[in-house]
Design an enzyme around this catalytic site. Sequence first.
Site, PDB file in Angstrom:
ATOM      1  N   GLU A 179     -71.612 -78.733 -14.884  1.00  0.00           N
ATOM      2  CA  GLU A 179     -71.543 -77.516 -14.084  1.00  0.00           C
ATOM      3  C   GLU A 179     -70.175 -77.420 -13.416  1.00  0.00           C
ATOM      4  O   GLU A 179     -69.437 -78.408 -13.359  1.00  0.00           O
ATOM      5  CB  GLU A 179     -72.657 -77.527 -13.032  1.00  0.00           C
ATOM      6  CG  GLU A 179     -74.048 -77.528 -13.646  1.00  0.00           C
ATOM      7  CD  GLU A 179     -75.156 -77.467 -12.601  1.00  0.00           C
ATOM      8  OE1 GLU A 179     -74.841 -77.400 -11.398  1.00  0.00           O
ATOM      9  OE2 GLU A 179     -76.330 -77.495 -13.006  1.00  0.00           O
TER      10      GLU A 179
ATOM     11  N   GLY B  59     -69.489 -82.512 -12.872  1.00  0.00           N
ATOM     12  CA  GLY B  59     -69.151 -83.009 -14.189  1.00  0.00           C
ATOM     13  C   GLY B  59     -69.580 -84.459 -14.301  1.00  0.00           C
ATOM     14  O   GLY B  59     -70.681 -84.781 -14.733  1.00  0.00           O
TER      15      GLY B  59
ATOM     16  N   ARG C  66     -39.462 -91.661 -45.124  1.00  0.00           N
ATOM     17  CA  ARG C  66     -38.362 -91.106 -44.340  1.00  0.00           C
ATOM     18  C   ARG C  66     -37.220 -92.112 -44.275  1.00  0.00           C
ATOM     19  O   ARG C  66     -37.412 -93.264 -43.846  1.00  0.00           O
ATOM     20  CB  ARG C  66     -38.849 -90.773 -42.930  1.00  0.00           C
ATOM     21  CG  ARG C  66     -37.763 -90.398 -41.933  1.00  0.00           C
ATOM     22  CD  ARG C  66     -37.147 -89.060 -42.224  1.00  0.00           C
ATOM     23  NE  ARG C  66     -36.351 -88.591 -41.084  1.00  0.00           N
ATOM     24  CZ  ARG C  66     -35.583 -87.513 -41.107  1.00  0.00           C
ATOM     25  NH1 ARG C  66     -35.520 -86.774 -42.213  1.00  0.00           N
ATOM     26  NH2 ARG C  66     -34.895 -87.159 -40.048  1.00  0.00           N
TER      27      ARG C  66
ATOM     28  N   ILE D 260     -43.074 -91.701 -34.020  1.00  0.00           N
ATOM     29  CA  ILE D 260     -42.539 -92.154 -35.302  1.00  0.00           C
ATOM     30  C   ILE D 260     -41.991 -90.981 -36.109  1.00  0.00           C
ATOM     31  O   ILE D 260     -40.950 -91.101 -36.775  1.00  0.00           O
ATOM     32  CB  ILE D 260     -43.631 -92.909 -36.088  1.00  0.00           C
ATOM     33  CG1 ILE D 260     -43.912 -94.265 -35.410  1.00  0.00           C
ATOM     34  CG2 ILE D 260     -43.228 -93.114 -37.548  1.00  0.00           C
ATOM     35  CD1 ILE D 260     -45.108 -95.008 -35.975  1.00  0.00           C
TER      36      ILE D 260
ATOM     37  N   GLY E  50     -38.708 -85.560 -34.068  1.00  0.00           N
ATOM     38  CA  GLY E  50     -38.771 -84.121 -33.849  1.00  0.00           C
ATOM     39  C   GLY E  50     -39.815 -83.449 -34.724  1.00  0.00           C
ATOM     40  O   GLY E  50     -40.464 -82.484 -34.302  1.00  0.00           O
TER      41      GLY E  50
ATOM     42  N   GLU F 252     -68.015 -86.228 -22.386  1.00  0.00           N
ATOM     43  CA  GLU F 252     -69.116 -87.199 -22.495  1.00  0.00           C
ATOM     44  C   GLU F 252     -68.839 -88.461 -21.689  1.00  0.00           C
ATOM     45  O   GLU F 252     -69.138 -89.581 -22.105  1.00  0.00           O
ATOM     46  CB  GLU F 252     -69.397 -87.523 -23.965  1.00  0.00           C
ATOM     47  CG  GLU F 252     -69.974 -86.322 -24.699  1.00  0.00           C
ATOM     48  CD  GLU F 252     -70.901 -86.720 -25.813  1.00  0.00           C
ATOM     49  OE1 GLU F 252     -71.689 -87.654 -25.631  1.00  0.00           O
ATOM     50  OE2 GLU F 252     -70.821 -86.082 -26.868  1.00  0.00           O
ATOM     51  N   GLY F 253     -68.273 -88.261 -20.526  1.00  0.00           N
ATOM     52  CA  GLY F 253     -67.943 -89.369 -19.640  1.00  0.00           C
ATOM     53  C   GLY F 253     -66.477 -89.711 -19.741  1.00  0.00           C
ATOM     54  O   GLY F 253     -66.002 -90.165 -20.787  1.00  0.00           O
ATOM     55  N   THR F 254     -65.717 -89.457 -18.680  1.00  0.00           N
ATOM     56  CA  THR F 254     -64.295 -89.779 -18.678  1.00  0.00           C
ATOM     57  C   THR F 254     -64.104 -91.291 -18.844  1.00  0.00           C
ATOM     58  O   THR F 254     -65.027 -92.088 -18.660  1.00  0.00           O
ATOM     59  CB  THR F 254     -63.633 -89.349 -17.365  1.00  0.00           C
ATOM     60  OG1 THR F 254     -64.223 -90.112 -16.286  1.00  0.00           O
ATOM     61  CG2 THR F 254     -63.829 -87.862 -17.098  1.00  0.00           C
TER      62      THR F 254
END
Length: 415
Positions: A131, A135, A299, A369, A372, A395-397
């Site tokens: 709510e 929370g 790369r 990694i 840019g 769902e729970g911090t």
Amino acid sequence: MSTFSLDPGPDQLAVRDWLHGFAADVMRPAAAEWDEREETPWPIIQEAAKLGIYSLDFYAQQYFDPSGVGIPIAMEELFWGDAGLGLAIVGTTLAAVAVLANGTDEQIGTWAPQMFGTPDDVKLAAFCSSEPDAGSDVSALRTRAVYQEATDEWVLNGTKTWATNGGIAHVHVVVATVDPALGARGQASFIVPPGTPGLAQGQKFKKHGIRASHTAEVVLDGVRVPGHCLLGGKEKLDERLARARERAAGGGAARSGAAGTGKNAAMATFEASRPAVGAQAIGIARAAYEVALDYAMTREQFGRPIIDNQGVAFQLADMKTRIDAARLLVWRASWMAANNQPFTAAEGSMSKLYAGETAKWVTSQAMQILGGNGFTREYPVERMHRDSAIYTIFEGTSEIQRLVIARAISGLPIR
């Protein structure tokens, strides 16, 4: 009871490969478009339904797999495809878990199929707990459910927030307070059938990540539901409330309930779903790691692939190690739950905590990694990084998970 194993059997491997194909061929090509649109991806959900992926039967088979790893494998593969689309496909399962955790056999048989519909008529379901002012503190819920004995109805009033599929769902499962004096112990879950007057969608949220998943407020204004829509039934609720009142009268128990340590309708759902949420986070992390590994191998800078540099190679080694460690925690918790082994050290919370933190960290490293390029939408890791952020919140911090773990290992009502 099944033996814990790190070697999935042929059935689980077949499901994994099947879902991986769907994630690679259907979800990934569409992921960027639906992220930009920020709309419910009905065509993707319908395709999943036609293939049997979005169905009660499929999730029931995985949920009741005695190995415990059916659900984690499914979640990891779908969220490897894309987290926003993945949550759009599996968001209904949280409401289904609420019914499985709190409902009677008759309620499960009646409502769970309606949450998914059919391949030709797809439906969604929503679990409504949080709510605007409640929370992490589930004891502070203001949504009220009042029983009217004359008509055998419950009347619900309040506002829910952060509801996945809220307002667009066919079936809503709503957690409400029936006895405010008991805090979290005075709550129950209710089915709100489709088309019930008084339920409306409030604000739809524009989010940082998981944008293809619909998240909104749900407003309940004089919503009347039949008595049989109380999950578990009134007799069971009355017995539970009576026990809670006796404990409160004896002193101390009410305080623990108010602090959120007591069992209640919302927490029963979250306890059952935390390892699955951890598996979702692992899928995101694995996807980002694979992009970063491929990029580092191809790369070139200063005449050689960038993975030839220890700084990059060691990053990838740590990413892989943390992903595998998180998966082990999730599989352990999932096996324990499937075999009715108690979470004596909050193993479910451990798995969600570590997997969520891992996803956020791994996606950040992947962006680094790629340099840019990682910051642009030409590559998927920036979207994965945005998607991962919610896994230390919903769902729970992470802080709440640590609180649950600390209480479990100490036996103290740590606040």
